[in-house]
Structure formats: C-alpha cells, structure tokens
Design a protein around this motif. Structure first.
Motif, PDB file in Angstrom:
ATOM      1  N   UNK A 213      41.355  28.776  32.335  1.00  0.00           N
ATOM      2  CA  UNK A 213      41.444  29.422  33.653  1.00  0.00           C
ATOM      3  C   UNK A 213      42.869  29.319  34.189  1.00  0.00           C
TER       4      UNK A 213
ATOM      5  N   UNK B  47      44.987  31.804  32.375  1.00  0.00           N
ATOM      6  CA  UNK B  47      44.680  33.170  32.804  1.00  0.00           C
ATOM      7  C   UNK B  47      45.328  33.489  34.147  1.00  0.00           C
ATOM      8  N   UNK B  48      45.407  32.478  35.001  1.00  0.00           N
ATOM      9  CA  UNK B  48      45.971  32.722  36.337  1.00  0.00           C
ATOM     10  C   UNK B  48      47.452  33.083  36.268  1.00  0.00           C
TER      11      UNK B  48
ATOM     12  N   UNK C 160      48.801  35.370  34.543  1.00  0.00           N
ATOM     13  CA  UNK C 160      48.996  36.819  34.426  1.00  0.00           C
ATOM     14  C   UNK C 160      49.395  37.443  35.769  1.00  0.00           C
ATOM     15  N   UNK C 161      48.625  37.106  36.801  1.00  0.00           N
ATOM     16  CA  UNK C 161      48.853  37.711  38.118  1.00  0.00           C
ATOM     17  C   UNK C 161      50.216  37.303  38.677  1.00  0.00           C
ATOM     18  N   UNK C 162      50.547  36.008  38.554  1.00  0.00           N
ATOM     19  CA  UNK C 162      51.812  35.541  39.133  1.00  0.00           C
ATOM     20  C   UNK C 162      53.009  36.054  38.332  1.00  0.00           C
ATOM     21  N   UNK C 163      52.841  36.170  37.009  1.00  0.00           N
ATOM     22  CA  UNK C 163      53.904  36.736  36.182  1.00  0.00           C
ATOM     23  C   UNK C 163      54.149  38.194  36.582  1.00  0.00           C
ATOM     24  N   UNK C 164      53.064  38.928  36.784  1.00  0.00           N
ATOM     25  CA  UNK C 164      53.196  40.336  37.189  1.00  0.00           C
ATOM     26  C   UNK C 164      53.873  40.425  38.551  1.00  0.00           C
ATOM     27  N   UNK C 165      53.525  39.525  39.472  1.00  0.00           N
ATOM     28  CA  UNK C 165      54.153  39.527  40.793  1.00  0.00           C
ATOM     29  C   UNK C 165      55.654  39.292  40.685  1.00  0.00           C
ATOM     30  N   UNK C 166      56.020  38.289  39.890  1.00  0.00           N
ATOM     31  CA  UNK C 166      57.442  37.957  39.764  1.00  0.00           C
ATOM     32  C   UNK C 166      58.220  39.092  39.093  1.00  0.00           C
ATOM     33  N   UNK C 167      57.629  39.676  38.041  1.00  0.00           N
ATOM     34  CA  UNK C 167      58.302  40.786  37.362  1.00  0.00           C
ATOM     35  C   UNK C 167      58.505  41.947  38.332  1.00  0.00           C
ATOM     36  N   UNK C 168      57.516  42.184  39.181  1.00  0.00           N
ATOM     37  CA  UNK C 168      57.600  43.269  40.157  1.00  0.00           C
ATOM     38  C   UNK C 168      58.712  42.998  41.177  1.00  0.00           C
TER      39      UNK C 168
ATOM     40  N   UNK D  81      48.461  44.786  35.663  1.00  0.00           N
ATOM     41  CA  UNK D  81      48.680  44.501  37.087  1.00  0.00           C
ATOM     42  C   UNK D  81      50.001  45.144  37.545  1.00  0.00           C
TER      43      UNK D  81
ATOM     44  N   UNK E 181      40.194  34.813  37.406  1.00  0.00           N
ATOM     45  CA  UNK E 181      41.440  34.141  37.025  1.00  0.00           C
ATOM     46  C   UNK E 181      42.566  35.149  36.779  1.00  0.00           C
TER      47      UNK E 181
END
Lengths: 62, 528
Positions: A20, A23-24, A26-34, B202, B320
C-alpha cells in the motif's frame, strides 16, 4: 505450528502495508512531475510575466 | 369520490396480488415500512403521489424484527420531508405489482408531501442515496444540453487523443434502454488510457483537466484518476459529467472507480457506437462485457437500488493509487452547503484576538482552514488584509458577501493541504509577494491527517520565513467535540513545528469552562 501460522499472518499483514505504501507513491510522483512541468520549468525561464501566468493557470485547473 | 373508489380498488387489487406472492406490507409509519418478505431478494419501489422517490432491496436493505416481519427504515435524508399527506404506493420494481396503495399521513402537516429542491425541481433518491432531480421528471428538451455537453466533451477529448465513451449508468442506459436511466441523476464518461501505470495515467488526467478548464468548463477533482465537469443547463441547474480514467496492466482492466477485472484490449478498442436518445456516442467494442464487469451478469435486469460490490483488493488498489487528496472534504462541503452562505457571527475567537493584539497593523493575515471565515472577516474588519484559505471555500461565501459590501480587505482562496500540487502552487505564488505576514490556524491541525499536517508546516515555513508568527489552536479531546475535529496533543504540534525548523514561542493548555466548550492547546511559533 500455530505460532508459525501467527508469524506468517503477521508477515502477510506487513507486506500488505508495504505494498500500500509503494502504491501511494504513484499519486505523489504524478503530482511532483506535474508541478515540475507546469511551474518549475517556467520559473527556470525567469520571465516574470510567464511565471505569474503559469501559476495562475495551474491553480485555476486544480 | 370516483378517485377514492378507484384508489380503494387499487388497494384491494394490490392486497390480492401481494397475498398471492406472499409479500405484503403490514404498516407504514414514521419508522418505515413494515412488511412480510417472501421470495427472492428484489427491488421494491416507493412512490409518493405517483412519483418514485426511493427504491430498496426487500432483504438487503431491511431489518429483521423479532416478530419475523421486516422493517425498511426511511433513509435519514427522507425524514425531513415526511410531514403531511401522500398517496403512498409500495410496489415491485419489475412487475409493478402494488403491495400497498393508500393515503397516508405523517407528522402533523396538513399539506401534500412534496419532494422538491430549492429551485422547485422534483427530486428523488438516486443510487448513491442522495436527493437529486431525476431524469424521469425531466423533459427531453431539458436533457438536450447534457447530450450536447457529452458530445462536446467526447469530441474535445478525441481531439486531445483520448477516446471517451459513456460509462457506468450512462452506458447501461444507452445499451439497455437507448436513453438515460430514469432513476439516475448524472452522466458518466470513461476512457482507457494508453499508459499502463497509475502515475502516468494520473498525469494524463491532470493535463486533461487543464485542457478542459481552459475551454471554460468548471471542474472538480475527486481523485488522481477522476474528475467532474460541470455543465450549466437551460433551467439554471448545474449537472455533473464525471470522467473516469482507466488503464490496462498485464491483462487486467482498471477503470475508476469500480472495475478491476481480467479484460482483453480488443473488448475496448477500436471503439464502436451506442445510442442515447437517438444520438450516437462512442462505446467500448464489447459494451456487454464492460457492463458485466461493472454490474455483474444480471446487468440486463433493471435495479434502481443497485450497489456496487467491488472486491476489496480492487478498492485497496484504487485507494492507494488514486485517492487521498480530498481527505474529509466531502463532509465539509456538505456541512457548508447548508451554512456556508450565511453571514458569520460578528465576534472572533480568542486565538484571532490574540493574533490581532500581538500583530502590527497592516500585516497580511493568512487564515488557513478558515471554514466560515468568521475570524478572517473580523481580522479584515480591523484593517488586516486577510486571506481565508480552505479546501471547501464555499464555507466563506457569507463572509465574502459581507466583506465585499463593506469594502473589507478579505479574499477567499482554495488551498488543499492534502493535494501537494495545491500547496506547492500557493507557496510559489506567496513567495513572489513581499511584506510581513501572520498565520492563523484554528482547528486546522486537528481536522486534517498526517499528509495535511506535514504540508501545512511546510507551507507555514515558507510563508512566515520573514519572521511572521503562527497562531494555532488544537482540540485536546476534553469537553465537547466540534464538527470534523480529532483530538490532538499540543505537545505533538510543538514537536512538528520544531521538526520543520520553527521555534515554539509559547504553548498553553486551556481547559473547558463555562465560556469554552472544549479544551484547547494553543501554540504560537515563528520561523527565522
């Protein structure tokens, strides 16, 4: 035997938590890349008007 | 008289048919519908003056009573409407056989019970258990703007390289009935990305939202993979178009927010077509298989009370991968939907008074987690240019109206601490504005989670680096709990401040008293 089962149950539970956690990312990596693409790169250009515009446009789309 | 006779006959017919089937309604009162259930679990409709308001499953949604009967309790959201008279019909959804058809009175009201919203539109409970205008009470003409919007959005997405199609209830309606489902209240679109990891999908979803925002639509993000596009319709009501992202990973299709099944690429692409009210829309190559993945093998049988039974491993993955950026926001939005437009009281908290007493006039105040912005309004009234931040900014509408009318220096800005993009962008904006600042955080740290607290302290560190002070209150757990608050140890707040490079100037514990409903921990800190 039951001790072994309990140990394995504990290990499965720990592995589930670790999955878990991974998996979490993914979202923060996408946020930072953005943020890097939409804000940091325009800022590196040091064009004040473009920076202000990039921030405004980015915030509007959130 | 004729209609009373007719209604009596209908009731008798209903009782006869029900007796034959074994299912019958024993009584209807303020608690709910008491009935004897017989046969398979199935959907039962409840009509008030000939209009379907609610549907429930005969067994799943009822409680077994000690006398062997079952009670279908009224949903909480229906309670406030139950005052007055109505012709109440309880009937089978599929067979339309009536188990009950009688004039019923609730409470002491002497009017007909009317399920209408503030705009006067007829509403009913949708599958999510929320009241909304249903398609079945809307004319074809009223649905044209929604069809137009679906067309505009699917065409726009196509131009952006995304092949979107009607999904979930909208796909079900199109494939099974050629139109919108009567009990549904929104339209869903889905797409399957060419990317194969959540992180890439995403980012693509963020970019799509930007493109759609630039084209003039208001949007509202639910998670890393799904957001809503608001469409204003002819009658002034706003209707949401939900856009759900999906991707393939090693032979499995994941489509937010309910699907995670083994699936073939060519069951989606190349897209085929489906028809909604005579208009053609793209559809997955095998809509039947996608509908089965969404609603199970019985998707062809109507079920307005359907509930998703998404397997836990799929829910865990979606949680997640995509979720965690709107922590408790919906609860606050609901809270503010009722009270956010009201003028806040004229007073201020002890925390805001302390900030005002210790802060130089003209200093910019950042009220983080401003809620209804009562403190922010009070501070603006004392000449402090104030920014009311919240992730549910509608709470500040009443305060903003007052501030505008009185020319007070108050602004309301959206800041979502659980979404890094929101916090980082606002931090970037603030670093470009000079001047002294102070920060108020009343019941913020105790109303968010670990991610939110960490983001808040990083935000405070940058915003206050010129020497400004942070004034923060947390609920210690003593006394009455406030809405959305979780007890928080003030010592932990002090540790957090210090671990983020700040200095704690004071830490007080204020016990509950006659004037103070709950115990508070008050921290004042600064960054050099």
């Amino acid at each position: 035997m039951s001790r072994r089962v309990a140990q394995l149950q504990q290990r499965v539970s720990e592995l589930e938590d670790e999955i878990a956690e991974l998996r979490r990312h993914h979202l923060r990596l996408a946020e930072l890349a953005d943020v890097v693409q939409e804000l940091l790169i325009p800022m590196a250009g040091r064009d004040e008007a473009r920076i202000a515009e990039a921030i405004e446009k980015f915030q509007k789309s959130l | 008289m004729a209609s009373r006779t007719a209604s009596r006959w209908a009731a008798i017919r209903g009782r006869i048919t029900a007796a034959l089937r074994g299912t019958r309604v024993i009584s209807v009162d303020e608690a709910g519908i008491e009935l004897v259930a017989s046969g398979d679990d199935r959907v039962i409709d409840v009509l008030f003056d000939d209009r379907r308001i609610w549907s429930f499953w005969l067994r799943r949604d009822t409680d077994l009573l000690s006398n062997g009967h079952r009670l279908a309790p009224w949903p909480d959201r229906m309670q406030r409407f139950l005052d007055g008279h109505t012709r109440l019909v309880v009937r089978e959804h599929v067979a339309t056989t009536a188990h009950f058809d009688r004039e019923v009175t609730f409470g002491s009201g002497d009017r007909r019970i009317a399920f209408v919203n503030k705009r006067g539109l007829e509403i009913s409970l949708d599958k999510s258990g929320r009241f909304s205008p249903t398609f079945s009470v809307r004319s074809e003409e009223q649905l044209v703007p929604l069809l137009d919007a679906m067309e505009v959005v699917t065409t726009m997405l196509h131009d952006l390289g995304i092949e979107a199609f009607p999904a979930y209830g909208t796909l079900l309606g199109a494939v099974r009935e050629g139109t919108f489902l009567g009990h549904d209240s929104d339209a869903d679109l889905g797409y399957v990305s060419s990317y194969s990891t959540p992180a890439e999908m995403i980012r693509e979803s963020f970019e799509l939202q930007r493109q759609i925002t630039e084209r003039g639509f208001a949007t509202h993000r639910y998670s890393g993979g799904a957001f809503r596009i608001d469409v204003t319709e002819a009658d002034g009501s706003s209707r949401g178009l939900d856009l759900f992202g999906g991707f393939f990973d090693s032979g499995r299709l994941y489509l937010l927010g309910e699907v995670g099944v083994p699936f073939e690429h060519d069951w989606i692409h190349p897209l085929g077509t489906c028809t909604l009210m005579g208009r053609a829309f793209p559809a997955p190559a095998r809509p039947d298989l996608l509908l089965e993945a969404m609603y199970g093998p019985r998707w062809r049988v109507p079920d307005p009370a359907y509930r998703f039974e998404t397997p836990q491993p799929v829910i865990d993955r979606f949680n997640a991968w995509f979720r965690g950026t709107t922590v408790w926001r919906r609860d606050w939005e609901r809270e503010f939907a009722l009270t956010g437009g009201r003028r806040p009281g004229r007073g201020a908290s002890g925390l805001a008074r302390r900030l005002a007493a210790e802060t130089e006039a003209g200093t910019q105040v950042l009220d983080v987690g401003a809620g209804r912005a009562r403190d922010a309004l009070w501070l603006a009234g004392r000449g402090f240019p104030t920014t009311a931040y919240d992730y549910a900014p509608r709470g500040a509408r009443g305060a903003m109206r007052l501030a505008t009318a009185e020319g007070l220096p108050l602004e309301s800005r959206t800041l979502n601490l659980t979404e890094w993009r929101s916090m980082l962008a606002e931090t970037a904006r603030l670093t470009r504005i000079d001047g002294p600042r102070a920060m108020l955080a009343r019941h913020l740290v105790d109303a968010t989670n670990r991610v939110g607290r960490d983001a808040f302290l990083r935000f405070a560190r940058v915003a206050l680096r010129g020497g400004g002070r942070l004034y923060a209150d947390v609920w210690t757990g003593e006394g009455e709990p406030g809405f959305g608050l979780h007890p928080f140890d003030p010592d932990r707040l002090a540790e957090l401040v210090e671990s983020h490079g700040g200095s704690v100037l004071s830490l007080e514990r204020l016990a509950p008293s006659d004037k103070r409903a709950r115990g508070l921990g008050r921290v004042v800190a600064s960054w050099s």
